[in-house]
Design an enzyme around this catalytic site. Structure first.
Site, short mmCIF file in Angstrom:
data_model
loop_
_atom_site.label_atom_id
_atom_site.label_comp_id
_atom_site.label_asym_id
_atom_site.label_seq_id
_atom_site.Cartn_x
_atom_site.Cartn_y
_atom_site.Cartn_z
N ASP A 177 -9.30 -5.63 -4.85
CA ASP A 177 -8.37 -4.55 -4.45
C ASP A 177 -8.98 -3.31 -4.54
O ASP A 177 -9.18 -2.83 -5.58
CB ASP A 177 -6.91 -4.55 -5.09
CG ASP A 177 -5.79 -4.04 -4.12
OD1 ASP A 177 -5.98 -3.10 -3.29
OD2 ASP A 177 -4.74 -4.70 -3.92
N HIS A 212 -7.02 -5.78 -0.88
CA HIS A 212 -5.87 -4.99 -0.74
C HIS A 212 -4.87 -5.70 0.31
O HIS A 212 -3.81 -5.66 0.12
CB HIS A 212 -6.49 -3.52 0.00
CG HIS A 212 -5.34 -2.67 0.07
ND1 HIS A 212 -4.95 -2.26 -0.84
CD2 HIS A 212 -4.91 -1.81 1.22
CE1 HIS A 212 -3.96 -1.29 -0.44
NE2 HIS A 212 -3.98 -1.10 0.49
N SER A 239 1.01 -1.34 -0.03
CA SER A 239 0.12 -0.01 -0.03
C SER A 239 0.93 1.46 0.08
O SER A 239 1.64 1.46 -0.79
CB SER A 239 -1.15 0.03 1.11
OG SER A 239 -1.87 1.06 1.02
#
Length: 300
Positions: free
Chosen positions: A250, A277, A110
């Site tokens: 995601d 995610h 991320s």
């Protein structure tokens, strides 16, 4: 079994906490891996299971909590301009120097993947490869992707999100319940949320300076200092072999990460079916298998 040792190193006017996981049976030639957590400000806890790569691949794995969160120094009164990517690039370099890492792999998840790209465009001599996991190449692409996903939520959830964002009441229980619907679809599809994720979230909520200043109140309402961030135009400077991974569901939609594939020479991608995610929490063994294979290919 591997051995984990935690300590701190001086950084700026405070310290950075780190943990080194060393395999009992190191594999000859296996370079160390440095893991960059997301948020910004979520600490390393939700990425703890990547320490299993030490035993599985015979390589040392380094986690650390970025400045301002987790077990590292917190600076809730720091000026807003403190919280910019260069701070965390400098911190990464301090960690590498402190641990004496001459050559290494980097995995960023991320925000950590965004930070990994910021590091890679500077072409550090020791960077053997980079894994960008569940990350956007610009915040505008991220916001656009979030808007597309929000439009697929139930109408009452969408209405609650818009109403509270407009009123500035993003701490209201109704708003938080609506965000949870999004999270369970696109952030982590394991219900209830894994303990490692909860640990990261709880420490961030207890002292949210970094997350709220750089990002905003949640994953899809981005109003912080990173709002205009982009690395798209700088990606041709990345020379390290690069793997880009994402989940099918995601919140980092394909349009957000495709610039990494297009802009970095030789970059390859992998999408995990059924995942979102936090792919590494949803499909931990398969996630580690994929990234471990990539690192092994670039140990030489």
């Amino acid at each position: 079994m591997s051995t984990s040792t935690a300590a701190t190193l001086p950084f700026r006017d405070g310290h950075t906490w780190y943990q080194v996981t060393t395999p009992d049976e190191p594999r000859p030639g296996a370079l160390p891996l440095v893991v960059l957590h997301g948020g910004p400000g979520m600490a390393h806890d939700y990425l703890r299971n990547l320490a299993a790569l030490a035993d599985e691949t015979g390589r040392t794995v380094v986690h650390y909590d970025q400045f301002g969160c987790g077990r590292s120094s917190h600076r809730p009164d720091a000026p807003v301009e403190t919280w910019v990517p260069q701070l965390f690039v400098d911190e990464f370099e301090a960690v590498v120097v402190h641990l004496g890492l001459e050559r290494f792999h980097v995995l960023g998840q991320s925000w950590g993947g965004m930070l990994g790209a910021e590091i890679a465009v500077r072409e550090p001599a020791g960077l053997a490869s980079l894994a960008i996991c569940n990350s956007p190449a610009s915040m505008q692409l991220w916001v656009d992707g979030a808007a597309e996903l929000r439009a697929q939520l139930p109408a009452d959830v969408q209405e609650a999100l818009l109403r509270h964002e407009g009123a500035g009441t993003t701490g209201d229980p109704e708003y938080l319940a609506a965000t949870q619907v999004f999270y369970e679809r696109h952030v982590c599809r394991v219900v209830p949320m894994p303990r490692d994720f909860v640990d990261s979230e709880e420490q961030m909520e207890a002292e949210p300076t970094v997350y709220h200043t750089m990002n905003g109140p949640n994953e899809f309402h981005v109003i912080g200092t990173m709002r205009d961030w982009t690395i798209v135009g700088r990606l041709p400077s990345v020379t390290a072999p690069t793997l880009v991974v994402a989940g099918e569901h995601d919140e980092a939609t394909p349009a957000t990460w495709q610039p990494f594939v297009d802009g970095i020479d030789g970059a390859v991608s992998h999408v995990f079916p059924g995942a979102s995610h936090c792919t590494h929490l949803e499909q931990p063994e398969e996630f580690r298998r994929v990234v471990a294979g990539f690192f092994a290919d670039h140990d030489a």
